[in-house]
Design an enzyme around this catalytic site. Structure first.
Site, short mmCIF file in Angstrom:
data_model
loop_
_atom_site.label_atom_id
_atom_site.label_comp_id
_atom_site.label_asym_id
_atom_site.label_seq_id
_atom_site.Cartn_x
_atom_site.Cartn_y
_atom_site.Cartn_z
N CYS A 1 5.65 6.14 2.43
CA CYS A 1 5.44 4.78 2.91
C CYS A 1 5.99 4.65 4.34
O CYS A 1 6.62 5.56 4.87
CB CYS A 1 6.11 3.78 1.99
SG CYS A 1 7.92 3.77 2.13
N LYS B 1 -3.41 -5.92 -8.08
CA LYS B 1 -4.10 -4.77 -7.51
C LYS B 1 -5.17 -4.26 -8.48
O LYS B 1 -4.92 -4.14 -9.67
CB LYS B 1 -3.10 -3.65 -7.18
CG LYS B 1 -2.07 -4.06 -6.14
CD LYS B 1 -1.10 -2.94 -5.84
CE LYS B 1 -0.11 -3.35 -4.75
NZ LYS B 1 0.84 -2.26 -4.42
N ARG C 1 -2.66 -6.28 7.46
CA ARG C 1 -3.42 -5.34 6.64
C ARG C 1 -4.81 -5.93 6.38
O ARG C 1 -4.94 -7.06 5.93
CB ARG C 1 -2.70 -5.08 5.32
CG ARG C 1 -3.37 -4.05 4.42
CD ARG C 1 -2.59 -3.88 3.11
NE ARG C 1 -1.21 -3.50 3.37
CZ ARG C 1 -0.15 -4.07 2.78
NH1 ARG C 1 -0.33 -5.07 1.94
NH2 ARG C 1 1.06 -3.65 3.06
N CYS D 1 9.79 -2.16 7.89
CA CYS D 1 9.69 -2.77 6.57
C CYS D 1 11.01 -3.43 6.18
O CYS D 1 12.05 -2.75 6.14
CB CYS D 1 9.30 -1.73 5.52
SG CYS D 1 9.22 -2.43 3.84
N LYS E 1 1.54 -10.39 -6.58
CA LYS E 1 0.39 -9.63 -6.10
C LYS E 1 -0.38 -9.02 -7.27
O LYS E 1 0.17 -8.79 -8.34
CB LYS E 1 0.84 -8.54 -5.13
CG LYS E 1 1.82 -7.53 -5.72
CD LYS E 1 2.33 -6.59 -4.64
CE LYS E 1 3.40 -5.66 -5.18
NZ LYS E 1 3.96 -4.79 -4.12
N CYS F 1 5.33 1.65 -2.99
CA CYS F 1 4.05 1.57 -2.28
C CYS F 1 3.33 2.93 -2.21
O CYS F 1 2.11 2.96 -2.18
CB CYS F 1 4.26 1.02 -0.88
SG CYS F 1 4.76 -0.72 -0.87
#
Length: 562
Positions: free
Chosen positions: A424, A206, A73, A430, A204, A473
Site C-alpha cells: 500500500c 466493495k 481516486r 496516508c 465502505k 488495503c
C-alpha cells in the site's frame, strides 16, 4: 430517548445529499484543509484530505498548519480506459497532482499531492475525459473489480459488461457531484436515493466479479462477489458470495479479516436485483454506532447467514439455487505478451507497487505516454497494481515492446516473488499508516530475493503483501506472507495463505523489526527448502508442516500468534 450513532452518521444526515458546505470550504483561502465535516463528505466525491507527515513536526515547530493536500481516486469499473483517456489521466497527474499516477488494488488510479485550489480543475478535467470519481471512496459501493482483460474471450467481455452495470446501478443519485465540481444545474426538488437513503451505508462497500480459474480480483475479500459460471464461452450465471473484508484493529479480538460466504447461484438477469438487495440489507442492518464493526462481514456474523440470505431473497425476489463448483488456480497477473480471442495481442507490464512516475532508473510515466500516443486499443489496470496494454495489432507489437523496454517498463529483472507482491501507499501521506509500505517494500523484496537465492528457492513465486496499518488495503491477510505495520519500522508477520486467495493467513509473530522479520522468514525458508516438495507453494507448506494451522473461524483466535 436519542439513539446513539457514530458522529459520521450525523454528518451524512445533515449533508443535504452529500453537499455539505464543500463550496464554502473550497473558497476558504486561509487554510489548505476543508472544514472537518466536509472532509468526511468529500470522500463520497472520491477524495481524501491528507498531509505530509514527513514535515508535520517541522511545521508544528514553525506554528504552521500541516502541509495539506488531497488524494483523489477515480471510478473505473474493471480498470478499463482508452489510450486517449490514459493521455488525459497522465496530463492531469503531471499538471495538477504530484507528478505521478498510482495504480491501486481497487483496479483504478489515484492522484496524490493535489492542492485544494486544484481539486475542482482536476475533477473537471477527468470528467472531460469521461471519467469520474463518484464512489471512489465513502460509505457507498466503490469501484467494481473485474478480470482486467475483457477481450480475453467472449465470456470475459460479457462478465465485464455486468461489472459495469453493477457499478452504474449502485451509484448514488444525488446531483451534488455535478453541482459542485461540474457547475451543473442546482437540484431544486428531492432526489431519489432509494438504494442508499439519506445516511448512505454504515461503512465502505466493495464489489468484485471473478472469472475462474483466475482469482485476480481476490473475490472472497470483498463485501459482495459474483463468480462467473460458464458452459464453454457462454455465461450461465454467477455464484454470489458476501461478507468478505480485510480491515482489522490491532489487538482487538472483536475485529478480524474474513472471507465471503457463499449465498448461492443466480442467473445473469438476477444480478442487479441481488446486488441492490445485499446493499440495502447492509444499509438497514449494518452497525451505525461503531465504524470499527460496520462492514458487512460483521452484519452477517451478527445476523447469521441464514437470516441474511432470507433478507436478500425477500428484497430481491430471487431465490438462490445451490452454488456451482468452481476452481481457482492463481490470484496474480500473467506477464508479457499473450493473444486475445479476437486475434489481437495484449502486454501485461509489472508496475512496482503501482507507482507510475519518471525516476532516474526508469521513465515509466513518459514511456506509457509514448505508448498511448501510438496505441489504438485500451489500457487496463489490474487489481495487483499492474497495467495491461490491450488490443494491440500484431504489426504494432515490436514498436510497443521497444518503447516499453526503452523506458524500463519491460525488463527481465523482477523475480517471481516480486511479480506476485504488492504494498500500500502508507507513509508519508496516508493518515492511517503506522509503518512504511510502498517506500520500503522494494528494498525488503531485494532482501527476500537474496535470501531465496541462497536457499535455492528463488524460482518459486511467493505472494508477499505489505500494509502500513491493519486496514488491509493491499489484502495482506490472504497473502502467503503478510506484513502489517504495527509501528515505525515494525510489523506483524502473517503466513499461510494459499496463493489463490481462499485461505486467511495466520498471525505468526508480532511487532518484529526488520532484522527480526528477515531472520524469522529466513528460518521458514530454510525449512521450506529442506522439507517442501517441488510443486508445493510456500503457504501450503507452512500449513502442511504444522507451522500454522488453518484459520477456519477468524472471529476466534486471529489475534493470537499461531
Amino acid at each position: 430517548m436519542d439513539i446513539e450513532v457514530n458522529p459520521n452518521e450525523i454528518i451524512k444526515t445533515n449533508s443535504r445529499g452529500l453537499r455539505g458546505t464543500l463550496k464554502e470550504s473550497l473558497a476558504d483561502e486561509v487554510s489548505g484543509a476543508l472544514a472537518p465535516a466536509d472532509a468526511q463528505i468529500s470522500k463520497f466525491h472520491g477524495f481524501y484530505e491528507q498531509d505530509d507527515r514527513d514535515v508535520r513536526r517541522e511545521r508544528q515547530v514553525q506554528f504552521l498548519e500541516p502541509y495539506y493536500s488531497f488524494m483523489l481516486r477515480a471510478r473505473l469499473p474493471g480498470g478499463v480506459c482508452s489510450a486517449q483517456q490514459w493521455l488525459a489521466i497522465d496530463e492531469v497527474g503531471r499538471e495538477l497532482g504530484n507528478g505521478s499516477i498510482r495504480l491501486t488494488t481497487r483496479q483504478t488510479f489515484q492522484y496524490h499531492g493535489i492542492l485544494k485550489k486544484n481539486l475542482k480543475p482536476l475533477i473537471k478535467r477527468i470528467n472531460q475525459a469521461m471519467i469520474d470519481s463518484i464512489g471512489g471512496c465513502g460509505d457507498i459501493n466503490r469501484n467494481v473489480l473485474c478480470n482486467p482483460n475483457p477481450e480475453q474471450s467472449a465470456l470475459h467481455q460479457t462478465v465485464y459488461g455486468w461489472a459495469r452495470r453493477i457499478s452504474e446501478h449502485l451509484l448514488p443519485r444525488t446531483r451534488a457531484y455535478h453541482e459542485i465540481w461540474l457547475d451543473g444545474e442546482i437540484q431544486s426538488g428531492g432526489e431519489d436515493e432509494s438504494i442508499y437513503g439519506n445516511t448512505y451505508l454504515p461503512r465502505k462497500f466493495k464489489t468484485a466479479v471473478a472469472v475462474p480459474p483466475h482469482n485476480d480480483v481476490d473475490v472472497y475479500t470483498n463485501d459482495l462477489g459474483f463468480i462467473a459460471i460458464a458452459e464453454g464461452d457462454e455465461l450461465v450465471g454467477f455464484n454470489v458470495v458476501a461478507g468478505g473484508g480485510m480491515g482489522v484493529t490491532h489487538d482487538d479480538p472483536s475485529t478480524y479479516p474474513r472471507l465471503a460466504d457463499e449465498l448461492g447461484f443466480v442467473s445473469p438477469e438476477d444480478v442487479i436485483a441481488v446486488a441492490e438487495a445485499v446493499v440495502t440489507t447492509q444499509r438497514d442492518f449494518g452497525n451505525r454506532v461503531s465504524r470499527r464493526h460496520a462492514r458487512l462481514k460483521y452484519t452477517i456474523d451478527r445476523m447469521g447467514l441464514d437470516d441474511f440470505v432470507a433478507q436478500v431473497e425477500m428484497r430481491s425476489g430471487v431465490r438462490f439455487r445451490p452454488s456451482r463448483p468452481v476452481t481457482f488456480t492463481s490470484q496474480g497477473d500473467r506477464f508479457g505478451w499473450a493473444a486475445d480471442a479476437d486475434g489481437s495481442w495484449y502486454l501485461t507490464l509489472f508496475i512496482e507497487n503501482g507507482r507510475v512516475v519518471d525516476a532516474e532508473q526508469s521513465q515509466l510515466m513518459s514511456g506509457l505516454r509514448k505508448i498511448a500516443q501510438v496505441h489504438t486499443g485500451e489500457f487496463r489496470i489490474t487489481p495487483s497494481q499492474n497495467l495491461i496494454i490491450a488490443g494491440v495489432d500484431a504489426a504494432d507489437k515490436v514498436a510497443i515492446s521497444t518503447l516499453a523496454r526503452e523506458h524500463g517498463l519491460l525488463t527481465d529483472g523482477p523475480s517471481p516473488t516480486r511479480l506476485e507482491s504488492i504494498a500500500c501507499v502508507a507513509l508519508p501521506t496516508c493518515p492511517q499508516a503506522m509503518a512504511e509500505g510502498e517506500r520500503y517494500f522494494p528494498a525488503f523484496i531485494d532482501a527476500i530475493d537474496e535470501m531465496a537465492r541462497r536457499k535455492g528457492i528463488e524460482r518459486q513465486p511467493i505472494v508477499i503483501r505489505m500494509t502500513g496499518c491493519p486496514n488491509g488495503c493491499a489484502r495482506p491477510y490472504v497473502a502467503e506472507i503478510g506484513l502489517v505495520g504495527k509501528g515505525p519500522g515494525r510489523y506483524n508477520l502473517l503466513i499461510g495463505g494459499d496463493g489463490v486467495g481462499m485461505r486467511i493467513a495466520r498471525l505468526y509473530r508480532k511487532n518484529l523489526n526488520e532484522a527480526e522479520l528477515l531472520n524469522t522468514i529466513g528460518e521458514l525458508f530454510e525449512r521450506y527448502a529442506a522439507e517442501g516438495s517441488p510443486e508445493e507453494r510456500f503457504g501450503d507448506f507452512t500449513v502442511r508442516a504444522g507451522i500454522v494451522q488453518p484459520l477456519h473461524n477468524p472471529a476466534e483466535g486471529f489475534h493470537e500468534p499461531a
